[in-house]
Scaffold this motif. Structure first.
Motif, PDB file in Angstrom:
ATOM      1  N   VAL A 171      47.808  50.006  -7.482  1.00 56.48           N
ATOM      2  CA  VAL A 171      47.068  50.130  -9.050  1.00 56.48           C
ATOM      3  C   VAL A 171      46.457  50.726  -9.516  1.00 56.48           C
ATOM      4  O   VAL A 171      46.117  50.579 -10.750  1.00 56.48           O
ATOM      5  CB  VAL A 171      45.839  48.402  -8.401  1.00 56.48           C
ATOM      6  CG1 VAL A 171      45.605  47.935  -9.798  1.00 56.48           C
ATOM      7  CG2 VAL A 171      47.134  47.616  -7.843  1.00 56.48           C
ATOM      8  N   GLY A 186      50.653  48.477 -23.224  1.00 48.92           N
ATOM      9  CA  GLY A 186      50.044  46.828 -23.335  1.00 48.92           C
ATOM     10  C   GLY A 186      51.470  45.925 -22.086  1.00 48.92           C
ATOM     11  O   GLY A 186      50.743  45.666 -21.160  1.00 48.92           O
ATOM     12  N   MET A 231      53.207  48.041 -18.752  1.00 46.36           N
ATOM     13  CA  MET A 231      52.222  47.992 -17.402  1.00 46.36           C
ATOM     14  C   MET A 231      51.286  47.411 -17.548  1.00 46.36           C
ATOM     15  O   MET A 231      51.369  46.460 -15.769  1.00 46.36           O
ATOM     16  CB  MET A 231      50.986  48.790 -18.172  1.00 46.36           C
ATOM     17  CG  MET A 231      51.537  50.806 -18.535  1.00 46.36           C
ATOM     18  SD  MET A 231      52.322  51.186 -16.925  1.00 46.36           S
ATOM     19  CE  MET A 231      51.198  51.167 -15.599  1.00 46.36           C
ATOM     20  N   VAL A 232      51.365  45.347 -18.167  1.00 45.55           N
ATOM     21  CA  VAL A 232      50.735  44.425 -17.846  1.00 45.55           C
ATOM     22  C   VAL A 232      51.855  43.964 -16.851  1.00 45.55           C
ATOM     23  O   VAL A 232      51.706  44.089 -16.125  1.00 45.55           O
ATOM     24  CB  VAL A 232      50.667  44.017 -19.433  1.00 45.55           C
ATOM     25  CG1 VAL A 232      50.631  42.019 -18.506  1.00 45.55           C
ATOM     26  CG2 VAL A 232      49.899  43.871 -19.804  1.00 45.55           C
ATOM     27  N   PHE A 233      53.166  43.780 -17.110  1.00 40.69           N
ATOM     28  CA  PHE A 233      54.156  43.078 -15.992  1.00 40.69           C
ATOM     29  C   PHE A 233      53.712  43.661 -14.249  1.00 40.69           C
ATOM     30  O   PHE A 233      53.821  43.172 -13.717  1.00 40.69           O
ATOM     31  CB  PHE A 233      55.423  43.528 -17.024  1.00 40.69           C
ATOM     32  CG  PHE A 233      56.040  42.762 -17.651  1.00 40.69           C
ATOM     33  CD1 PHE A 233      56.210  41.084 -16.582  1.00 40.69           C
ATOM     34  CD2 PHE A 233      55.896  42.042 -18.783  1.00 40.69           C
ATOM     35  CE1 PHE A 233      56.626  39.650 -17.431  1.00 40.69           C
ATOM     36  CE2 PHE A 233      56.810  41.302 -19.603  1.00 40.69           C
ATOM     37  CZ  PHE A 233      56.896  39.856 -18.792  1.00 40.69           C
ATOM     38  N   PHE A 289      51.044  43.142 -13.014  1.00 38.81           N
ATOM     39  CA  PHE A 289      51.089  41.300 -12.706  1.00 38.81           C
ATOM     40  C   PHE A 289      51.822  41.004 -11.160  1.00 38.81           C
ATOM     41  O   PHE A 289      51.270  41.167 -10.097  1.00 38.81           O
ATOM     42  CB  PHE A 289      51.458  40.538 -13.749  1.00 38.81           C
ATOM     43  CG  PHE A 289      51.737  39.033 -13.721  1.00 38.81           C
ATOM     44  CD1 PHE A 289      50.761  38.717 -13.611  1.00 38.81           C
ATOM     45  CD2 PHE A 289      53.078  38.329 -13.586  1.00 38.81           C
ATOM     46  CE1 PHE A 289      50.943  37.180 -13.025  1.00 38.81           C
ATOM     47  CE2 PHE A 289      53.159  37.418 -12.892  1.00 38.81           C
ATOM     48  CZ  PHE A 289      51.914  36.896 -12.526  1.00 38.81           C
ATOM     49  N   MET A 315      50.449  43.455  -8.217  1.00 43.76           N
ATOM     50  CA  MET A 315      48.960  42.052  -8.126  1.00 43.76           C
ATOM     51  C   MET A 315      49.532  41.094  -7.188  1.00 43.76           C
ATOM     52  O   MET A 315      49.146  41.078  -6.396  1.00 43.76           O
ATOM     53  CB  MET A 315      48.289  42.102  -8.279  1.00 43.76           C
ATOM     54  CG  MET A 315      47.085  43.051  -9.627  1.00 43.76           C
ATOM     55  SD  MET A 315      46.220  42.390 -10.855  1.00 43.76           S
ATOM     56  CE  MET A 315      44.438  44.021 -10.642  1.00 43.76           C
ATOM     57  N   PHE A 316      50.502  40.547  -7.869  1.00 49.66           N
ATOM     58  CA  PHE A 316      51.038  38.688  -8.071  1.00 49.66           C
ATOM     59  C   PHE A 316      51.615  39.451  -5.931  1.00 49.66           C
ATOM     60  O   PHE A 316      51.559  38.231  -5.125  1.00 49.66           O
ATOM     61  CB  PHE A 316      52.312  38.807  -7.917  1.00 49.66           C
ATOM     62  CG  PHE A 316      52.268  37.319  -8.644  1.00 49.66           C
ATOM     63  CD1 PHE A 316      50.873  36.547  -9.066  1.00 49.66           C
ATOM     64  CD2 PHE A 316      53.344  36.561  -8.423  1.00 49.66           C
ATOM     65  CE1 PHE A 316      51.066  35.136  -8.626  1.00 49.66           C
ATOM     66  CE2 PHE A 316      53.541  35.189  -7.707  1.00 49.66           C
ATOM     67  CZ  PHE A 316      51.715  34.507  -7.807  1.00 49.66           C
ATOM     68  N   GLU A 365      63.545  25.795  -6.015  1.00 50.61           N
ATOM     69  CA  GLU A 365      63.835  26.366  -7.027  1.00 50.61           C
ATOM     70  C   GLU A 365      62.798  26.387  -8.024  1.00 50.61           C
ATOM     71  O   GLU A 365      61.455  25.396  -7.612  1.00 50.61           O
ATOM     72  CB  GLU A 365      64.624  25.257  -8.130  1.00 50.61           C
ATOM     73  CG  GLU A 365      65.472  25.123  -9.380  1.00 50.61           C
ATOM     74  CD  GLU A 365      65.602  24.359 -10.229  1.00 50.61           C
ATOM     75  OE1 GLU A 365      65.752  24.434 -11.087  1.00 50.61           O
ATOM     76  OE2 GLU A 365      65.189  23.012  -9.792  1.00 50.61           O
ATOM     77  N   GLY A 366      62.310  27.284  -8.905  1.00 53.53           N
ATOM     78  CA  GLY A 366      61.071  27.617  -9.287  1.00 53.53           C
ATOM     79  C   GLY A 366      60.456  28.588  -9.522  1.00 53.53           C
ATOM     80  O   GLY A 366      59.196  28.882  -9.798  1.00 53.53           O
ATOM     81  N   GLU A 367      60.508  28.792  -7.949  1.00 52.77           N
ATOM     82  CA  GLU A 367      59.861  29.875  -7.958  1.00 52.77           C
ATOM     83  C   GLU A 367      60.229  31.510  -8.581  1.00 52.77           C
ATOM     84  O   GLU A 367      61.195  31.710  -8.329  1.00 52.77           O
ATOM     85  CB  GLU A 367      59.791  30.125  -6.460  1.00 52.77           C
ATOM     86  CG  GLU A 367      58.453  29.194  -5.134  1.00 52.77           C
ATOM     87  CD  GLU A 367      59.090  29.809  -3.673  1.00 52.77           C
ATOM     88  OE1 GLU A 367      57.459  29.534  -3.510  1.00 52.77           O
ATOM     89  OE2 GLU A 367      59.409  29.490  -2.699  1.00 52.77           O
ATOM     90  N   HIS A 384      59.452  32.282 -11.326  1.00 53.59           N
ATOM     91  CA  HIS A 384      60.175  32.366 -12.520  1.00 53.59           C
ATOM     92  C   HIS A 384      58.916  32.250 -13.485  1.00 53.59           C
ATOM     93  O   HIS A 384      58.926  32.522 -14.593  1.00 53.59           O
ATOM     94  CB  HIS A 384      60.532  30.951 -12.924  1.00 53.59           C
ATOM     95  CG  HIS A 384      62.293  31.035 -12.279  1.00 53.59           C
ATOM     96  ND1 HIS A 384      63.326  30.466 -13.449  1.00 53.59           N
ATOM     97  CD2 HIS A 384      62.761  30.372 -11.715  1.00 53.59           C
ATOM     98  CE1 HIS A 384      63.841  30.375 -12.745  1.00 53.59           C
ATOM     99  NE2 HIS A 384      63.686  30.462 -11.644  1.00 53.59           N
ATOM    100  N   VAL A 385      57.672  32.905 -13.219  1.00 51.37           N
ATOM    101  CA  VAL A 385      56.585  33.055 -14.329  1.00 51.37           C
ATOM    102  C   VAL A 385      56.675  34.638 -14.738  1.00 51.37           C
ATOM    103  O   VAL A 385      56.486  34.907 -15.489  1.00 51.37           O
ATOM    104  CB  VAL A 385      55.277  33.256 -13.490  1.00 51.37           C
ATOM    105  CG1 VAL A 385      54.129  33.267 -14.400  1.00 51.37           C
ATOM    106  CG2 VAL A 385      55.446  31.843 -12.418  1.00 51.37           C
TER     107      VAL A 385
END
Lengths: 426, 530, 172, 173
Positions: free
Chosen positions: C27, C62, C65-67, C70, C73-74, C167-169, C171-172
């Motif tokens: 980070v 922008g 690096m945000v990705f 993210f 950190m995630f 399903e759905g994990e 995907h953010v």
């Protein structure tokens, strides 16, 4: 050298403008929320025990208090980034102003001084670039504080930013197609004309869907209710700024409002004609400068008298209720308004009819246009407050669903339709 | 046996039994309303509250002055009876001041209780002027009289007439002006004067000692036995918030009936007295200084080991100690650790006059218990002879030095003296180690009274923070002398003692509320000892 | 004046780049990398390449690096990878030194020739757009296709096996 | 589990899992909400005096005679406490905040009076049962003082002297 002086002058104007509106906004937020909720709101802080201005002294007192509070730095933080975060947030909020035109130009003989700080070719892209950076302050604060709540706040903020920046970009791209320029000042000039002969050619009328998308995205980008999940009190205490105290906290707090003011400035510039006065273009303003000034002085005199009368009435009614010097406030303010009314009247009576000359007329037009910009910006700043005290916070999944599943397709649709229309119209 | 019907139910009682008692049994323990009747006193029949309807007798009769006859049909709950009681109560209240807020009897007042039950809440009589009688007069050292609250039940008068036979009290004047009081020139100062306070059903006679100190309903009580003399009167200790407020006799027809002497009642003052030993002390540089327990134990151990190869342990018990403590001392420190038991009391000490009623000549509570455990009286010279520079003397709550000067001198011949007790006295002052124990109100235990009746008493309040139960101290001492006791808890002591010693075999089944006689022929013992 | 800013931003770019590769924490490195990008963007801006400067910030600093942040950190702190330094370092340093020498040589050679002057509008949006979407439109589209293929490939490689995963994990 | 945007909880439409666009955006409701808040705001701006708020320390609400405020002890005509230390109040007190030590009084018509009378205001729940219970009308809760503040716990324990002189203007024992 004069160039630099003018540039510094403009920067100074913007800073003063932002910080003044900031104080007013904090006051407006507290007082507005109070009135919306049938409360009275802050009204205790006073100058000399007399002047309270309906709580307008409170933000000043708050800043003073925060300045003198102890600056606690928790032991486990990453000191460098922890200290940097509030500055990043504040700087990014302020820097965006660079491309925002707050008036047409000042004409000094041959010299034309455009009223914007940086004359950037890429104007609107600059806006996108800087707003994309604004997330870093929050992420930095959240991560450097070494606290799970701040961290979660940071993460949420990041995800939110990624989601809504695309929508914002799409809305702005559609605008680019409409105006055919990336320069904000060019866009504002474009909006000075009339649409169908009766409607101001504002972005909001050309791009209604784009406006809604842009507005929603801006709310999300500024971390403002109903999208303030980064600080969701119910889950994250206060999100990314928990570990901050004293002036560092105040910086976060002020930056939030500063970025709101910037956003309001951009909304008004991109969709509501910026400094343009609707139906009155610069030429009309200059031609009838004397008349307008006379009329506005008359109106000013009447309103000032009205205020003075109301305050006098209030003074009479509330005398003896509080039992100290605070009762004098309506009287003092009433006298001030009365004097202002007299000044307006005097100016009208003595100097009428007005003949400003060409130079004066140009200055008058500029002043009116800057006032128009300020008024629009204030209105949209108020919109932020108004929305905050109306809408509850979104749930996180709703936020994501709205961003990706609804706004993104709509934004793309808007973009393609606009492109097609522009192409056909050409 | 006589068959009689009370409230529609048939009962069998002995012919000639008091009808009041019979009704009490028939009513499931609920007594008839009454002021003057008391089982320990002759019947007077003055209060007229215990009226019952007897079939065949036209007028209502007072139960206390009637006897059970065969074929009687008695009704105690009829409307007629209740109406009468109500009217009589109204009559009693004619001159009563009803100053309950300042009356100390609140919570144990018969008048109050019965008013709640039978009161005619809307009175029929209009008393313009109540007869004002004397208020708050001290009629003796311990008793305060408020004649206005008196319902003239005459219990106190009968008590002084028939129980103490001192005749100080009487009812004077007539009619409305009748008033209880002491005879001119006399004061109520016999040894049992505070019994009239218990007897008085209302707030007329109150204890000067207890007066206004605590509301009665705030007190908790626990069964105990008076440690004041060898009679072992049964009593209740009444306390609140860790403080003892009074001691009252507990009915035990085999020992003290309903009574108790003033001296015994006031013994509780010692429990929180100034002379309490609240901390362990060790003699260092000639001065007794307060220390912590750890320090005391290590100092005692060091001293014991420093007495040399020929070190000896000499033990002195006490007639004030409980049976369990005496047994612990004997079984652990004498039998196991090899100490020599000298005895439990100096010969002939702590003897006073026997008043022929409750106050026994022997002013110690557990002399009989100690003797049955094998302890015997010893003399000061025996104490001296047992001593020596290499001897450690352990004294259990026994003021040897205060009782006898020769004994005090004898103590000086010991290498070290350890004193276990709860009050500071001459012996504790000369001891080298002082181990603070608990008083009778702060621990459980058993005393054996002069008739050989073992009686239990229970803990009422907590002792000083640093004080320890005496049996635990004995156990700790055993550890120092190298022997771990076979008992782990307090009740182990009693069960072990009753199992191992024939003399206490009667205790194996537990000790009843009235105590348990250790042997049938206690009178013979008495003679033998005398 | 311009030189001052050039050396300031250039120096900062080098320093932040060095800091980026010496941090052990992902980070922290990312934050320094963002700082580096910003300095590079400033350099672009000084070259009148406003569009590229803004894109540098918008896309790299922008969005990417945000990705990056993210995801880092995630997913939490990644396991530290032990580089096989023993064998890689001589090779890498040799190549680096050779490249640097070549670069220096070219720089010293070009200095004498001077830069061709360019117009003010050289870096403007219109200019860049024309180059990309008119002159080199085929290459631009091909590059776009290539990236699309890369994205699809990445999705295919990264997809989870269907069995047992909700399903759905993610995907953010 | 991290946030799921596809999970069952995401379906907020009520009617089936799919929501219509306008519903998802809540546009209609947003405008209705904005109308409501704007109405409140404007009403209050123009009728500021009609707002229900009281300017508390300056304006005090009238709580009426049923207000139970800080206790006071009444005096006899000669200035001694009316209290006879019967301890009814401390008996009935549900929070056990009253403690009284009684003593004998020399006067024959008084006989008993409180030696100490302390109330722990921090424990008191202001239920007013002590006032109900008092047979002599010696304790009242009518001082009107309900803003009770102190800077240490000890100062909340008020004694006989304090309670006897605890009056507000206009209320005389």
């Amino acid at each position: 050298m004069a160039e630099i002086a003018w540039a510094l002058g403009k920067i100074l104007f913007m800073l003063v403008f932002v910080f003044t509106v900031l104080v007013v906004m904090i006051w407006g937020e507290r007082k507005g929320s109070a009135f919306i909720q049938d409360r009275i709101g802050p009204n205790r802080a006073s100058i000399g025990g007399v002047i309270r201005l309906g709580g307008l002294v409170h933000p000043v007192a708050d800043v003073l208090k925060l300045l003198f509070k102890e600056d606690l730095v928790p032991g486990a933080v990453n000191r460098f980034f922890y200290t940097m975060a509030p500055f990043v947030v504040m700087v990014i909020a302020l820097v965006t102003f660079a491309v925002l035109p707050f008036g047409d130009a000042i004409y000094l003989g041959d010299k034309v001084i455009p009223l914007r700080i940086a004359d950037l070719d890429v104007g609107i892209l600059y806006l996108l670039a800087i707003t994309s950076l604004s997330v870093y302050g929050i992420v930095l604060a959240g991560w450097a504080s070494n606290n799970k709540y701040t961290f979660l706040g940071g993460i949420r903020s990041t995800a939110q930013m990624i989601s809504y920046e695309i929508n914002m970009g799409l809305a702005v791209l559609a605008l680019l197609l409409v105006y055919g320029s990336t320069r904000v000042d060019a866009m504002v000039v474009e909006q000075g004309q009339l649409l169908f002969g009766f409607l101001p050619r504002w972005g909001v009328f050309l791009q209604p869907l784009g406006f809604v998308l842009f507005l929603t995205s801006v709310f999300a980008e500024t971390n403002r209710t109903p999208f303030d999940l980064a600080e969701g009190e119910s889950e994250l205490v206060s999100g990314y700024n928990i570990e901050y105290s004293s002036m560092k906290f105040a910086l976060f707090f002020m930056a939030e409002y500063a970025s709101m003011i910037v956003a309001a400035g951009f909304i008004s510039s991109l969709y509501f004609g910026g400094w343009q006065v609707p139906w009155l273009d610069t030429i009309t303003l200059r031609e009838h400068a004397g008349t307008f000034l006379g009329v506005s002085l008359w109106v000013g005199a009447v309103f000032n008298l009205l205020f003075a009368a109301l305050l006098w009435k209030r003074y009479r009614r509330e005398r003896g209720l509080l039992g100290d010097r605070r009762e004098l406030e309506p009287l003092v303010l009433g006298i001030v308004f009365f004097i202002l009314a007299l000044v307006c009247l005097g100016a009208v009576v003595i100097a009428s009819p007005w003949n400003l000359g060409e130079q004066g007329a140009a200055h008058f037009a500029t002043v009116v246009q800057v006032l128009s910009f300020i008024l629009k910006t204030l209105f949209f700043s108020w919109l932020f407050i108004w929305v905050r005290w109306t809408l509850p916070r979104f749930r996180y999944d709703q936020l994501m669903k709205l961003g990706w599943q609804l706004m993104l397709p709509l934004g793309l649709l808007n973009f393609f339709v606009t492109a097609a229309v522009v192409l056909l119209a050409r | 046996m006589a068959k009689i019907i009370i409230d529609g139910k048939e009962w069998e009682f002995e012919e000639g039994m008091n009808l009041f008692e019979a009704c009490t049994i028939a009513r499931g323990g609920e007594k008839l309303p009454h002021f003057c009747y008391h089982p320990g006193l002759p019947v007077a029949g003055v209060c007229r509250m215990c009226q019952v309807e007897i079939e065949g007798v036209p007028k209502l009769q007072i139960a206390c002055n009637s006897t059970v006859r065969d074929g009687m049909v008695v009704n105690t709950r009829s409307e007629r009876v209740e109406n009468t009681v109500r009217q009589i109560l109204e009559f009693h209240l004619l001159n009563h001041p009803v100053d309950c807020p300042i009356c100390d009897q609140v919570g144990e007042c018969a008048l109050q209780d019965q008013y709640m039950k039978y009161g005619l809440y809307e009175t029929d009589v209009d008393v313009g002027d109540k007869v004002m009688k004397h208020k708050a007069q001290a009629i003796g050292e311990h008793v305060m009289l408020d004649a206005e609250r008196c319902v003239l039940c005459s219990r106190c008068v009968r008590f002084t007439e028939h129980i103490t036979k001192t005749n100080e009290m009487g009812i004077f004047n007539r009619g409305n002006h009748s008033e209880v009081g002491v005879a001119p020139g006399l004061s109520l100062d016999n040894d049992y004067s505070m019994c009239v306070v218990d007897l008085c059903p209302v707030g007329a006679l109150t204890s000067r000692d207890f007066r206004f100190r605590k509301r009665v309903y705030r007190l908790s009580s626990v069964d105990s036995v008076c440690p004041g003399c060898a009679t072992g009167c049964n009593m209740r200790i009444e306390y609140a918030d860790g403080v003892i407020y009074r001691q009252k006799p507990r009915t035990n027809l085999a020992v003290n009936e309903y009574w108790m002497c003033d001296q015994g009642r006031l013994l509780y003052k010692h429990v929180g007295g100034d002379d309490r030993l609240e901390e362990p002390f060790v003699r260092e540089d000639g001065e007794l200084s307060p220390v912590g327990w750890d320090h005391l134990w290590s100092a005692l151990k060091a001293r014991w080991e420093g007495l040399g190869e020929s070190r000896r342990l000499v033990l002195v018990g006490s007639p004030h100690a409980t049976l369990e403590e005496l047994y612990g001392l004997k079984s652990l420190l004498a039998d196991a650790a090899g100490g020599r038991v000298l005895g439990h009391r100096l010969d002939g000490t702590e003897m006073d006059r026997d008043d022929g009623f409750l106050m026994a000549a022997d002013r110690t509570p557990n002399d009989q218990g100690a003797r049955r455990l094998g302890y015997e009286a010893f003399t000061a010279s025996e104490l001296h002879d047992a001593g020596g520079e290499d001897a450690l003397l352990v004294i259990l709550d026994n003021d040897l030095a205060g009782l006898d000067e020769a004994a005090a001198e004898a103590l000086g011949s010991y290498g070290a003296v350890a004193y276990l007790g709860w009050r500071e006295n001459a012996t504790s002052r000369v001891a080298d180690f002082v181990l603070p124990g608990l008083s009778y109100a702060e621990k459980d235990g058993v005393f054996v009274n002069k008739d050989g009746r073992a009686q239990r008493f229970f803990k009422a309040v907590d002792g000083p923070r640093q004080a320890r139960e005496d049996w635990r101290l004995i156990a700790e001492l055993g550890e120092i002398f190298g022997h771990t006791p076979t008992w782990r808890a307090h009740h182990d002591l009693l069960s072990e003692l009753s199992a191992r010693l024939d003399a206490f075999g009667a205790l194996a089944g537990g000790i009843g509320e009235e105590g348990t006689l250790l042997d049938g022929d206690s009178a013979a013992k008495e003679v033998e000892r005398g | 004046m311009e030189a001052l800013f050039f050396y300031l931003f250039g120096g900062l770019a080098v320093i932040t780049a060095l800091v980026t590769i010496t941090r052990r924490d992902a980070v922290t490195s990312a934050f320094w990398l963002i700082a580096c990008f910003l300095n590079v963007a400033a350099l672009f801006a000084m070259l009148s390449a406003q569009f590229i400067a803004v894109m540098q910030i918008l896309i790299y600093a922008g969005a990417i690096m945000v990705f990056f942040l993210f995801v880092t950190m995630f997913l939490g702190e990644p396991r530290r990878v032990r580089l096989n330094r023993g064998r890689a370092i001589p090779l890498i340093s040799t190549v680096t030194v050779l490249l640097l020498a070549y670069l220096l040589m070219r720089i010293t050679n070009t200095q004498h020739r001077g830069f061709p002057s360019i117009s003010d509008s050289y870096g403007s949006v219109a200019m860049v757009s024309r180059k990309l979407l008119v002159d080199y439109v085929f290459l631009f589209e091909v590059t776009g296709l290539l990236l699309l293929v890369a994205v699809i490939g990445a999705v295919y490689v990264a997809r989870k096996p269907r069995t047992g995963v909700g399903e759905g994990e993610g995907h953010v | 589990m991290p946030y799921s945007i596809h999970g069952p909880q995401a379906a907020t439409g009520g009617k089936g899992s799919r929501m219509r666009g306008a519903e998802l955006w809540y546009l209609k409701e947003i405008f209705r909400g904005m109308y409501v808040t704007a109405r409140h705001f404007l009403t209050n701006v123009f009728h500021m005096a009609d707002m229900p708020t009281l300017q508390y320390p300056d304006e005090k609400p009238n709580y009426g005679p049923w207000l139970r405020s800080r206790h006071r002890l009444m005096k006899r005509e000669d200035g001694t406490p009316r209290c006879v230390a019967c301890q009814m109040c401390s008996t009935v007190c549900p929070s056990d905040c009253i403690s009284i030590v009684a003593m004998e009084d020399d006067r024959p018509d008084v006989e008993k009076r409180p030696e100490t009378f302390t109330i722990d205001l921090l424990r008191c729940v202001y239920c007013g049962m002590c006032v109900e219970a008092c047979p002599c009308d010696a304790i009242r809760m009518d001082t009107g003082i309900f803003e009770i503040a102190a800077d240490s716990r000890e100062k909340f324990v008020v004694d006989l002297d304090f309670l006897l002189n605890n009056t507000t203007d206009g209320v005389k024992p």
